[in-house]
Design a protein around this motif. Structure first.
Motif, PDB file in Angstrom:
ATOM      1  N   LEU A  15      -0.645   5.686   7.119  1.00 25.43           N
ATOM      2  CA  LEU A  15      -1.431   6.765   6.525  1.00 25.43           C
ATOM      3  C   LEU A  15      -0.703   8.090   6.724  1.00 25.43           C
ATOM      4  N   ASP A  16      -0.692   8.916   5.692  1.00 27.58           N
ATOM      5  CA  ASP A  16      -0.023  10.210   5.748  1.00 27.58           C
ATOM      6  C   ASP A  16      -1.060  11.317   5.563  1.00 27.58           C
ATOM      7  N   PRO A  17      -1.749  11.741   6.639  1.00 26.67           N
ATOM      8  CA  PRO A  17      -2.794  12.751   6.505  1.00 26.67           C
ATOM      9  C   PRO A  17      -2.275  14.092   5.979  1.00 26.67           C
ATOM     10  N   GLN A  18      -1.057  14.443   6.313  1.00 29.56           N
ATOM     11  CA  GLN A  18      -0.475  15.687   5.804  1.00 29.56           C
ATOM     12  C   GLN A  18      -0.273  15.589   4.292  1.00 29.56           C
ATOM     13  N   VAL A  20      -2.030  13.704   2.258  1.00 35.47           N
ATOM     14  CA  VAL A  20      -3.367  13.736   1.665  1.00 35.47           C
ATOM     15  C   VAL A  20      -3.865  15.176   1.567  1.00 35.47           C
ATOM     16  N   ALA A  21      -3.640  15.970   2.603  1.00 39.22           N
ATOM     17  CA  ALA A  21      -4.063  17.376   2.591  1.00 39.22           C
ATOM     18  C   ALA A  21      -3.349  18.154   1.481  1.00 39.22           C
ATOM     19  N   ASN A  24      -4.798  17.086  -1.895  1.00 38.92           N
ATOM     20  CA  ASN A  24      -6.099  17.713  -2.121  1.00 38.92           C
ATOM     21  C   ASN A  24      -5.962  19.186  -2.489  1.00 38.92           C
ATOM     22  N   GLU A  36      -0.260  10.962  -5.653  1.00 40.06           N
ATOM     23  CA  GLU A  36      -0.004  10.720  -4.237  1.00 40.06           C
ATOM     24  C   GLU A  36       1.080  11.676  -3.751  1.00 40.06           C
ATOM     25  N   ARG A  38       3.606  12.102  -0.282  1.00 39.21           N
ATOM     26  CA  ARG A  38       4.096  11.595   0.998  1.00 39.21           C
ATOM     27  C   ARG A  38       5.038  12.651   1.558  1.00 39.21           C
TER      28      ARG A  38
END
Length: 83
Positions: A15-18, A20-21, A24, A36, A38
């Motif tokens: 998972l790449d939370p950065q 995703v942020a 968004n 997406e 990454r």
């Protein structure tokens, strides 16, 4: 002399939370076409010797530059002409 460009990315299964942020934020800025994001790292090394270059670069990556549990890497070698 050689310039080595190292590209480090998270493995697909991580998972790449950065990322995703960032995705968004791009969507909030009306860039909905982004599916997406990454986040990775780029490193540039200048190496003065070709002796065991591939072996040495792999060793550097796997011992220090890359967390091989969660990251993948690739690299490109470019010969630099010194004048």
């Amino acid at each position: 002399m050689y310039k080595v460009k190292v590209f480090v990315t998270l493995r697909e299964s991580v998972l790449d939370p950065q990322g995703v942020a960032v995705k968004n934020s791009l969507h909030r800025m009306s860039y909905e076409e982004v599916e997406e994001v990454r986040i990775g790292k780029f490193l540039e090394l200048t190496i003065d010797s070709a002796d065991s270059l591939d072996e040495r670069v792999k060793e550097m990556c796997e011992k220090l530059l890359v967390n091989t549990v969660i990251e993948d890497y690739r690299y490109e070698v470019e010969e630099v002409v010194v004048q």
